[in-house]
Enzyme design. Structure first.
Site, PDB file in Angstrom:
ATOM      1  N   TYR A 118     -37.345  10.887  36.215  1.00 26.65           N
ATOM      2  CA  TYR A 118     -36.100  11.494  36.695  1.00 26.65           C
ATOM      3  C   TYR A 118     -35.906  11.083  38.147  1.00 26.65           C
ATOM      4  O   TYR A 118     -36.382  10.033  38.584  1.00 26.65           O
ATOM      5  CB  TYR A 118     -36.154  13.013  36.487  1.00 26.65           C
ATOM      6  CG  TYR A 118     -34.802  13.657  36.507  1.00 26.65           C
ATOM      7  CD1 TYR A 118     -33.774  13.201  35.680  1.00 26.65           C
ATOM      8  CD2 TYR A 118     -34.530  14.723  37.373  1.00 26.65           C
ATOM      9  CE1 TYR A 118     -32.515  13.778  35.716  1.00 26.65           C
ATOM     10  CE2 TYR A 118     -33.283  15.314  37.402  1.00 26.65           C
ATOM     11  CZ  TYR A 118     -32.267  14.827  36.578  1.00 26.65           C
ATOM     12  OH  TYR A 118     -31.024  15.401  36.609  1.00 26.65           O
ATOM     13  N   LYS A 173     -30.406  13.412   6.743  1.00 28.03           N
ATOM     14  CA  LYS A 173     -30.184  11.975   6.875  1.00 28.03           C
ATOM     15  C   LYS A 173     -30.927  11.439   8.098  1.00 28.03           C
ATOM     16  O   LYS A 173     -31.566  10.378   8.052  1.00 28.03           O
ATOM     17  CB  LYS A 173     -28.686  11.712   7.013  1.00 28.03           C
ATOM     18  CG  LYS A 173     -28.239  10.378   6.531  1.00 28.03           C
ATOM     19  CD  LYS A 173     -28.111  10.388   5.021  1.00 28.03           C
ATOM     20  CE  LYS A 173     -27.531   9.099   4.501  1.00 28.03           C
ATOM     21  NZ  LYS A 173     -27.295   9.140   3.060  1.00 28.03           N
ATOM     22  N   GLU A 215     -20.826   9.700   6.903  1.00 28.07           N
ATOM     23  CA  GLU A 215     -21.429  10.400   5.760  1.00 28.07           C
ATOM     24  C   GLU A 215     -20.544  11.559   5.305  1.00 28.07           C
ATOM     25  O   GLU A 215     -20.008  12.311   6.125  1.00 28.07           O
ATOM     26  CB  GLU A 215     -22.798  10.950   6.174  1.00 28.07           C
ATOM     27  CG  GLU A 215     -23.623  11.495   5.029  1.00 28.07           C
ATOM     28  CD  GLU A 215     -24.216  10.400   4.172  1.00 28.07           C
ATOM     29  OE1 GLU A 215     -24.567  10.679   3.011  1.00 28.07           O
ATOM     30  OE2 GLU A 215     -24.339   9.261   4.656  1.00 28.07           O
ATOM     31  N   ALA A 276     -14.848   6.497  -3.414  1.00 23.58           N
ATOM     32  CA  ALA A 276     -15.402   5.671  -2.341  1.00 23.58           C
ATOM     33  C   ALA A 276     -16.579   4.840  -2.841  1.00 23.58           C
ATOM     34  O   ALA A 276     -16.641   3.618  -2.641  1.00 23.58           O
ATOM     35  CB  ALA A 276     -15.827   6.547  -1.179  1.00 23.58           C
ATOM     36  N   ASN A 367     -24.722  13.702 -10.054  1.00 24.41           N
ATOM     37  CA  ASN A 367     -25.808  14.619  -9.696  1.00 24.41           C
ATOM     38  C   ASN A 367     -25.275  16.045  -9.550  1.00 24.41           C
ATOM     39  O   ASN A 367     -24.185  16.230  -9.028  1.00 24.41           O
ATOM     40  CB  ASN A 367     -26.435  14.178  -8.354  1.00 24.41           C
ATOM     41  CG  ASN A 367     -27.883  13.774  -8.504  1.00 24.41           C
ATOM     42  OD1 ASN A 367     -28.584  14.308  -9.349  1.00 24.41           O
ATOM     43  ND2 ASN A 367     -28.334  12.835  -7.681  1.00 24.41           N
TER      44      ASN A 367
END
Length: 473
Positions: A118, A173, A215, A276, A367
């Site tokens: 820093y 993710k 996503e 998509a 799913n």
């Protein structure tokens, strides 16, 4: 008892039940028998506390659903001499406080360390980046960090649940990026569904990231968002719901075709579900030489004869140019060598399978319940794959995006091209050698460490060959 027998008990719906049980012979057997009778799978049994008159035990049970778990608990509670003390949902426990945290790469235990990490030492690094902006990649977290961006409008198969509800998926993710490829991912869930606002927000935060993973953004907005961001940013932008699905599907198909000894240019594909992901799979198959693809939506085959098509579906027709003879799903699958489902449960039946070509390949990827259950399909198909982890041949995006982003970041790619996606698909497929390839092993496990290495190397090399890599070696 539930009717959903096709759902197998799994860890994703597991509970830990703490029981106080009378300490006398046969009591534990009564408990375990009741759990088994009602379809629960026992994982572990632990003694928490032992007394002369009673024992406290924790029993871990895999169930099919929340309702199934509740049924089991109620049955155990009804056993004379057994008291249910507590029930814990193991999945919710794993998510408590989130699944991610920030860790420091260097210790800060001395004044010297603090002064370098820093102020005042950090000022020198800031000045260096100001003089040479490209050093941001070398001197900051940017070089190995991906923003996982969502607006929460298409969360898994659940639909529009909002940005807050998207957080657990985006955290997951990011966790997968780190665990499988050692790439930093950070969830960015946006409280807007406007295309302009999403593009502008991502554009403004992009300097902190080496790549953007879009996503769970609903179609058709996801197409415009990705296209605009790819045009405006000089870092890779990748909508995983589209292209990750396409890459892994193509990888599985390459190996499945080897099993049945067919070529890409000679097969007919019935594509059911052209949102998509379905559109991206179709585009990639066409790029790789497939000539016959028939798309199917809820109203039937998507052909030029229909007058109810959206602009996106009209473009799909122009891209695939199907025969006007295909009007229903049943028509589309007749003579098809491959069925690819990205739609919903139960749309395919045995009569449809019997209309397909010899040695048909079926990828039923809806799913959690696929277009046709594997147990029903197995006698009538040569190769079967799903999106589920409890059957062979799971088509899972985790095989693609960690290695793909690692490869793109390693070479500092400015884009993810079609050629890079094809290279990723071929690398995944090649992970299984010809001697090991069988009908129930056409796609590697997500835990195969070789996958990320192969994909990242193939993606980096293809980026260099295609002129989109800023780092040549």
């Amino acid at each position: 008892m539930e009717d959903n027998q096709e759902y197998l008990p799994s860890a994703s719906n597991s509970i830990t039940v703490r029981l106080m049980i009378e300490n006398r012979p046969g009591m534990l057997a009564k408990v375990t028998s009741a759990i088994g009778e009602y379809g629960g799978n026992i994982g572990a049994i632990d003694i928490v506390r032992a007394g002369e008159e009673e024992l406290v035990r924790d029993i871990t049970i895999n169930t099919r659903s929340d309702e199934h778990a509740q049924t089991i608990v109620e049955e155990v509670q009804g056993i004379d001499g057994v008291e249910v003390v507590n029930v814990s949902d193991r999945t919710f426990l794993l998510h408590l406080g989130g699944k991610l945290e920030v860790e420091s790469k260097t210790p800060l235990r001395t004044r010297d360390q603090l002064s370098m990490a820093y102020t005042p030492g950090v000022a020198r690094v800031c000045e260096a980046i100001h003089e040479s902006p490209e050093d941001t990649h070398r001197l900051t977290i940017k070089s190995n960090t991906v923003a996982v961006v969502s607006d929460g409008t298409a969360i898994l198969g659940l639909g529009d649940l909002g940005s807050g509800a998207a957080m657990p998926v985006m955290e997951g993710k990011a966790q997968l990026l780190k665990e499988f490829a050692d790439v930093n991912g950070f969830p960015v869930c946006l409280d807007t569904t406007g295309v302009d606002e999403i593009v502008e927000t991502v554009r403004r935060i992009a300097p902190a990231f080496g790549g953007i993973n879009l996503e769970d953004i609903a179609a058709p907005r996801c197409f415009a968002i990705e296209e605009r961001l790819k045009d405006e940013l000089d870092i890779p932008v990748f909508h995983d719901d589209q292209h990750g699905t396409a890459v892994v599907t193509v990888a599985a198909l390459l190996n499945a075709l080897q099993v049945v000894d067919k070529r890409l240019d000679e097969i007919k594909v019935a594509m059911v579900g052209i949102g998509a992901a379905g559109t991206a799979v179709t585009e990639m198959l066409l790029q790789m030489g497939v000539e016959q693809i028939v798309g199917v939506d809820r109203q039937g085959a998507v052909t030029a004869e229909r007058d109810d098509l959206s602009e996106a579906k009209q473009e799909y027709v122009e891209m695939t140019n199907p025969s006007g003879d295909d009007r229903t799903l049943s028509d589309a699958v007749e003579g098809a060598d491959v069925f690819i489902g990205l739609s919903g449960p139960g749309v395919l039946d045995v009569d449809d399978l019997k209309k397909m070509a010899q040695e048909p390949i079926v990828f039923a990827m809806a799913n959690p319940k696929p277009e046709i259950m594997p147990e029903i399909a197995y006698p009538h198909v040569a190769v079967m794959a799903t999106g589920r982890s409890d059957y062979p041949n799971q088509i899972n995006n985790v095989l693609c995006f960690p290695g793909l982003f690692k490869g793109a970041l390693d070479c500092r790619a400015t884009d993810i091209t079609d050629e890079m996606k094809i290279a990723a698909a071929e690398a995944i497929a090649d992970t299984i050698d010809d001697r090991s390839l069988t009908a129930d092993y056409i796609i590697p496990s997500v835990f195969d460490k070789e996958v990320v290495t192969r994909v990242s190397e193939a993606v980096s090399q293809t980026a260099r060959d295609g002129g989109v890599a800023r780092k040549r070696t």
